[in-house]
Motif scaffolding. Sequence first.
Motif, PDB file in Angstrom:
ATOM      1  N   TRP B  31     -18.262 -30.010   3.604  1.00  0.00           N
ATOM      2  CA  TRP B  31     -17.914 -28.542   3.984  1.00  0.00           C
ATOM      3  C   TRP B  31     -16.938 -28.138   3.750  1.00  0.00           C
ATOM      4  O   TRP B  31     -17.366 -26.859   2.554  1.00  0.00           O
ATOM      5  CB  TRP B  31     -18.245 -28.510   5.542  1.00  0.00           C
ATOM      6  CG  TRP B  31     -18.691 -26.946   5.797  1.00  0.00           C
ATOM      7  CD1 TRP B  31     -17.218 -25.722   5.931  1.00  0.00           C
ATOM      8  CD2 TRP B  31     -19.338 -25.854   5.543  1.00  0.00           C
ATOM      9  NE1 TRP B  31     -18.006 -24.297   6.267  1.00  0.00           N
ATOM     10  CE2 TRP B  31     -19.044 -24.355   5.217  1.00  0.00           C
ATOM     11  CE3 TRP B  31     -20.667 -25.860   4.706  1.00  0.00           C
ATOM     12  CZ2 TRP B  31     -20.008 -23.973   5.849  1.00  0.00           C
ATOM     13  CZ3 TRP B  31     -21.579 -25.223   5.002  1.00  0.00           C
ATOM     14  CH2 TRP B  31     -21.066 -23.468   4.948  1.00  0.00           C
ATOM     15  N   THR B  32     -15.856 -28.319   3.858  1.00  0.00           N
ATOM     16  CA  THR B  32     -14.356 -27.286   3.221  1.00  0.00           C
ATOM     17  C   THR B  32     -14.212 -27.361   1.805  1.00  0.00           C
ATOM     18  O   THR B  32     -14.086 -26.675   1.161  1.00  0.00           O
ATOM     19  CB  THR B  32     -13.251 -27.983   3.782  1.00  0.00           C
ATOM     20  OG1 THR B  32     -13.634 -28.902   4.582  1.00  0.00           O
ATOM     21  CG2 THR B  32     -13.613 -27.655   5.664  1.00  0.00           C
ATOM     22  N   THR B  33     -15.210 -28.512   1.113  1.00  0.00           N
ATOM     23  CA  THR B  33     -15.003 -28.488  -0.482  1.00  0.00           C
ATOM     24  C   THR B  33     -15.600 -28.109  -1.376  1.00  0.00           C
ATOM     25  O   THR B  33     -15.561 -27.417  -2.064  1.00  0.00           O
ATOM     26  CB  THR B  33     -14.673 -30.252  -0.589  1.00  0.00           C
ATOM     27  OG1 THR B  33     -13.921 -30.977   0.492  1.00  0.00           O
ATOM     28  CG2 THR B  33     -13.775 -30.312  -1.672  1.00  0.00           C
ATOM     29  N   LEU B  34     -17.117 -28.813  -1.049  1.00  0.00           N
ATOM     30  CA  LEU B  34     -18.222 -28.384  -1.777  1.00  0.00           C
ATOM     31  C   LEU B  34     -18.956 -26.850  -1.372  1.00  0.00           C
ATOM     32  O   LEU B  34     -20.084 -26.568  -2.111  1.00  0.00           O
ATOM     33  CB  LEU B  34     -18.931 -29.330  -1.767  1.00  0.00           C
ATOM     34  CG  LEU B  34     -18.952 -30.767  -2.504  1.00  0.00           C
ATOM     35  CD1 LEU B  34     -18.344 -31.541  -2.506  1.00  0.00           C
ATOM     36  CD2 LEU B  34     -20.004 -31.184  -2.711  1.00  0.00           C
ATOM     37  N   GLY B  35     -19.041 -26.531  -0.043  1.00  0.00           N
ATOM     38  CA  GLY B  35     -19.607 -25.816   1.102  1.00  0.00           C
ATOM     39  C   GLY B  35     -20.646 -25.501   1.154  1.00  0.00           C
ATOM     40  O   GLY B  35     -22.304 -24.448   0.974  1.00  0.00           O
ATOM     41  N   ILE B 233     -21.253 -31.044  17.167  1.00  0.00           N
ATOM     42  CA  ILE B 233     -19.654 -31.608  17.756  1.00  0.00           C
ATOM     43  C   ILE B 233     -19.394 -29.547  16.116  1.00  0.00           C
ATOM     44  O   ILE B 233     -18.185 -29.314  16.711  1.00  0.00           O
ATOM     45  CB  ILE B 233     -19.917 -32.289  16.930  1.00  0.00           C
ATOM     46  CG1 ILE B 233     -19.683 -33.399  18.186  1.00  0.00           C
ATOM     47  CG2 ILE B 233     -17.564 -32.280  16.514  1.00  0.00           C
ATOM     48  CD1 ILE B 233     -19.835 -34.693  17.703  1.00  0.00           C
ATOM     49  N   VAL B 234     -19.993 -29.842  15.347  1.00  0.00           N
ATOM     50  CA  VAL B 234     -19.581 -28.962  14.452  1.00  0.00           C
ATOM     51  C   VAL B 234     -19.907 -28.122  13.975  1.00  0.00           C
ATOM     52  O   VAL B 234     -19.047 -26.722  13.906  1.00  0.00           O
ATOM     53  CB  VAL B 234     -19.845 -29.306  13.041  1.00  0.00           C
ATOM     54  CG1 VAL B 234     -19.485 -30.634  12.393  1.00  0.00           C
ATOM     55  CG2 VAL B 234     -21.221 -29.207  12.240  1.00  0.00           C
ATOM     56  N   ILE B 235     -20.815 -27.365  15.499  1.00  0.00           N
ATOM     57  CA  ILE B 235     -21.013 -25.708  16.016  1.00  0.00           C
ATOM     58  C   ILE B 235     -20.021 -25.371  17.018  1.00  0.00           C
ATOM     59  O   ILE B 235     -19.023 -24.840  16.412  1.00  0.00           O
ATOM     60  CB  ILE B 235     -22.025 -25.758  16.450  1.00  0.00           C
ATOM     61  CG1 ILE B 235     -23.318 -26.471  15.800  1.00  0.00           C
ATOM     62  CG2 ILE B 235     -22.625 -24.494  17.218  1.00  0.00           C
ATOM     63  CD1 ILE B 235     -25.124 -26.323  16.093  1.00  0.00           C
ATOM     64  N   PHE B 236     -19.895 -26.376  17.841  1.00  0.00           N
ATOM     65  CA  PHE B 236     -18.722 -26.062  18.475  1.00  0.00           C
ATOM     66  C   PHE B 236     -16.856 -26.366  17.701  1.00  0.00           C
ATOM     67  O   PHE B 236     -16.497 -25.483  18.406  1.00  0.00           O
ATOM     68  CB  PHE B 236     -18.759 -28.018  19.977  1.00  0.00           C
ATOM     69  CG  PHE B 236     -19.671 -27.374  20.664  1.00  0.00           C
ATOM     70  CD1 PHE B 236     -19.029 -26.283  22.155  1.00  0.00           C
ATOM     71  CD2 PHE B 236     -19.966 -28.629  20.801  1.00  0.00           C
ATOM     72  CE1 PHE B 236     -19.791 -26.641  22.855  1.00  0.00           C
ATOM     73  CE2 PHE B 236     -21.132 -27.811  22.401  1.00  0.00           C
ATOM     74  CZ  PHE B 236     -20.706 -26.686  23.469  1.00  0.00           C
ATOM     75  N   LEU B 239     -17.144 -25.510  11.476  1.00  0.00           N
ATOM     76  CA  LEU B 239     -16.699 -27.093   9.871  1.00  0.00           C
ATOM     77  C   LEU B 239     -16.014 -26.404  10.085  1.00  0.00           C
ATOM     78  O   LEU B 239     -15.188 -27.482   8.954  1.00  0.00           O
ATOM     79  CB  LEU B 239     -18.056 -26.365   9.343  1.00  0.00           C
ATOM     80  CG  LEU B 239     -19.468 -27.438   9.474  1.00  0.00           C
ATOM     81  CD1 LEU B 239     -20.646 -26.029   9.172  1.00  0.00           C
ATOM     82  CD2 LEU B 239     -19.422 -28.372   9.094  1.00  0.00           C
ATOM     83  N   GLY B 240     -15.001 -25.454   9.053  1.00  0.00           N
ATOM     84  CA  GLY B 240     -13.739 -25.460   8.844  1.00  0.00           C
ATOM     85  C   GLY B 240     -12.710 -26.386   8.978  1.00  0.00           C
ATOM     86  O   GLY B 240     -12.079 -25.943   7.376  1.00  0.00           O
ATOM     87  N   SER B 241     -12.381 -26.968   9.950  1.00  0.00           N
ATOM     88  CA  SER B 241     -10.919 -27.590   9.642  1.00  0.00           C
ATOM     89  C   SER B 241     -11.662 -28.646  10.254  1.00  0.00           C
ATOM     90  O   SER B 241     -12.228 -29.438  11.314  1.00  0.00           O
ATOM     91  CB  SER B 241     -10.484 -26.873  10.643  1.00  0.00           C
ATOM     92  OG  SER B 241     -10.251 -27.818  11.827  1.00  0.00           O
ATOM     93  N   LEU B 242     -10.668 -30.238   9.409  1.00  0.00           N
ATOM     94  CA  LEU B 242     -11.021 -31.056   9.963  1.00  0.00           C
ATOM     95  C   LEU B 242      -9.969 -31.273  11.617  1.00  0.00           C
ATOM     96  O   LEU B 242     -11.237 -32.121  12.215  1.00  0.00           O
ATOM     97  CB  LEU B 242     -10.446 -32.277   9.187  1.00  0.00           C
ATOM     98  CG  LEU B 242     -10.827 -32.996   9.183  1.00  0.00           C
ATOM     99  CD1 LEU B 242     -12.236 -33.875   8.587  1.00  0.00           C
ATOM    100  CD2 LEU B 242      -9.860 -34.366   7.819  1.00  0.00           C
ATOM    101  N   SER B 243      -9.094 -31.193  12.017  1.00  0.00           N
ATOM    102  CA  SER B 243      -8.659 -31.349  13.328  1.00  0.00           C
ATOM    103  C   SER B 243     -10.031 -30.411  14.487  1.00  0.00           C
ATOM    104  O   SER B 243      -9.703 -31.046  15.191  1.00  0.00           O
ATOM    105  CB  SER B 243      -7.112 -30.646  13.309  1.00  0.00           C
ATOM    106  OG  SER B 243      -7.284 -29.547  13.354  1.00  0.00           O
TER     107      SER B 243
END
Lengths: 251, 293, 324
Positions: B31-35, B233-236, B239-243
Amino acid sequence: MDHSTHEAPLLEVRNIERRFGALVAVNDVSFAVPAGQVFGIAGPNGSGKSTLFNVMTGIPFGPSAGKVLLEGREIQSLRAHEISRAGIARTFQKDAEFGTLSAFENAYAGAVYCAGLSGAQAREEAHKALDDVGLSNDRRDKAAGDLTVFERKQLMIASAIAGRPRILLLDEPAAGLTRPEVSDLAELIRTVNGRGVTILLIEHVLPLLLSVSQHLLILNHGAVIASGKPAEVVRDPQVVEAYLGKREAAL
Amino acid sequence: MTMDMVSAILVSGLVLGSVYALMASGLSLVWTTLGIFNFAHGSLMALGAYFAWTMSDAAGLNLWLGAGVAVAVAGMVGVGILIERTVIRPFYDDKDILLITVMTTLAVMIFLEKGIQLLWGARLKQLEPLAPGRVNLLGTTISAQETLIVVLAPLLLGGLWVFLRYSNIGRGIRAVGQNPAAAKLIGVDVSKLFILTFALSAALAGLTGILLGSVRFITPTFGAEPLVKALIIVIFGGLGSLSGTIAAAYIIGVVEAVLIFFVGIYWAPSMLFALLIAVLMLRPQGLFGKSVR
Amino acid sequence: MPASFNLKTLAIAAVLILGLLVPVVIEDTYIRHLFIIAFIYAIVAASWDLSLGYAGVFNFGHVAFFGVGVYTTALCAKLLGIDPWIAMLLGGAAASAAAAIVALPVVRLQGIYVVLVTFAFSQLVLQFVISQSQITGGTQGLVRVPTIELFGYNFLRDYKFGYYYVAFALLVISTLCLRYITRTDFGLSIRALRDNEDYSLARGIPIGLQRLKVLMASAFFAGIAGGFFAIYLRVASPEVFNFSTMALILSMVLVGGTSSIYGPVIAALVLTFISEGLANVNGLSEGRFMLVAVAMVLVLLFFPKGLISIIDRWPRGRGARRPD
Ligand SMILES: Nc1ncnc2c1ncn2[C@@H]1O[C@H](COP(=O)(O)OP(=O)(O)O)[C@@H](O)[C@H]1O
Ligand SMILES: [Mg+2]
């Protein structure tokens, strides 16, 4: 033009502030706009002009602090569409239209959802607004996305006035227009103003701004650095330095 | 509540959290790289497990499991490249890329799921555990394989972090994620990095599948449930940050373990969703996310 | 304008008459069955188009609304003994209620997060249904759902003659309703907010409310279709929540073309027959979904506006009309 102090202004902004993290994009801005005025706003790029319109209309966010009053009533905590319905119509700096809707439908949407009209009345209001801005009849069935730049500016204003606003906020409407188109636009602004719509105008094209505004406010780094009669404001040394200085240096 | 119960819940939360963290970090990376959001991530996980099974199981080629892992990871890199080429790359310039790739990756998910079913059949399979036996963790006895997951997940994620932070390719990937146009200007080969990222995320999915494939049974739809959890999880976490994603993964893992303990496995999913809605009402950008837009 | 108007009325009348004649001409029960299934999918696809295509809400939980209709109707009819016709309506209402719950967070979210929440919702409904097996029958599903009756007419012994007409009537009514909705001011406002959210707000459109309404409306039709699905097949099984079902119906929306209502309806008819036809080919009962997946990608690659855009191009060129 002298503001009479005994009469409440149509629109008043009090100590408005908007922060983005550490950045204060709009810093303690206050001003009042009497009914019927064309109120110009200028300032260098990034000085917070568009953000000021954003927080006044709640699109897409409200102020961090401060008040906006319409006829003495606080509106800053209303929801964005309610602010629009209360009579503040705005346009956007970047092109904004309902691209897949026809030009007519764009204006019609304003008549229905802002002015609260319906049916034949709304259709009539939409056509009237399109007549006012001079969008020719045979272009009204075209998808708004297929119109020319100037036509889209016309449409943006038409759909705003089809909503019968008290105040129209225009954000750099002259950007991207040719010189004759700019003078057409000035004419259009005067016409709309002549119908009793108060106008706040953000503009970079100074001749346009100076020719139509009765009052001019200059922002720099989010704060008001000058406010008054246009002819006086542009001579203010602070303004010259912050904004016009660069221009003159470039000339 | 006794200490035993606390540690049992904590340990099972850790196991869940580790699997989810591996899953979700791949999604977040893409998500962060390819969008784009890769809905096929769960079926990639299943595919990795099947690759490893075919190489290592007695009913397959009966090689050493290490060979299975190696081949599976290599295979996943190939599949990742193929997917990026066919269903993502053609849409990079489309303004509706987000919606379109949701649909194309959904199509890939169906394709893989049904393809796996045709190739390997619907019968349950299981991988030999990489680590056999049982281990005592915080006073709770769990299988060594689960311990391996708990230990390996942070190592893999740490490795990923070091890679993104310190390697040239990793820095390129982060640059592209932050601003593709600028990255292109300073001479980064954006298109190559997109492929690489996608392949990396596919390999990560495959590894997750292998790790989980010896704890649970492998079926063609084996990745569906972890994918749904990863979605939550990514909703919580945003998506923007791995940490943020990784933190959210462990939190959800523990929350789920707690819910399973107190309300049972039947009600846990609904409770989780109710919690999700509540969080979103308060913070539409997710727990850790900055304002979206 | 009158010429194209007549042409359109004629076309619609012809389709209606053809539709009414099908079960008279075709006596094969299986073919009738395919028509019925196709009509049901057509309602689901067309109603999905309302929220996904017209309003631009990235709703990927639509098939779950269909499933909510299936289970609500089946449970109401079987366990509560409610008249199946009423139960179908309740199915629609329950789907709308489910949509309202999803809308709570969705109206405040943007982009991919809408996809994720709606998708997660659909999977959680599935897990919920499976977990409450004492009531829902779990993975086995609910069987022996009572069926409808109309003035004593027996739907079970007529080789699906009666069911066909019920399905056809439901399709015609939903299509007309959906088309009507898109032509109202409300329909205009949802297209407007799809085109530009901020600009919609600036023109007084309450975008959260419109999204809530459009999700509830589109779920209602899906729920009714689900209700009829349960009544007709007399089972409610968790298969309705499958990714495969979702992919099949999504492909109908895409192939037909979004923002058209008619497009998805036509595509549903064609694709149901193709898909069921392939299901009977040896080895393709599951493999056909791989073909569906490939078809989806191909359509997105080569006909992003759906196959209807090909047909759509010529009538518009001719009938360019001026406003009054
Ligand atoms: N949504 C936002 N988030 C963060 N910073 C913003 C946002 N909108 C504007 N800004 C910042 O606020 C400042 C003022 O921007 P803007 O109001 O657009 O200036 P102007 O319209 O006068 O050119 C700029 O520094 C800009 O980067
Ligand atoms: Mg600006």
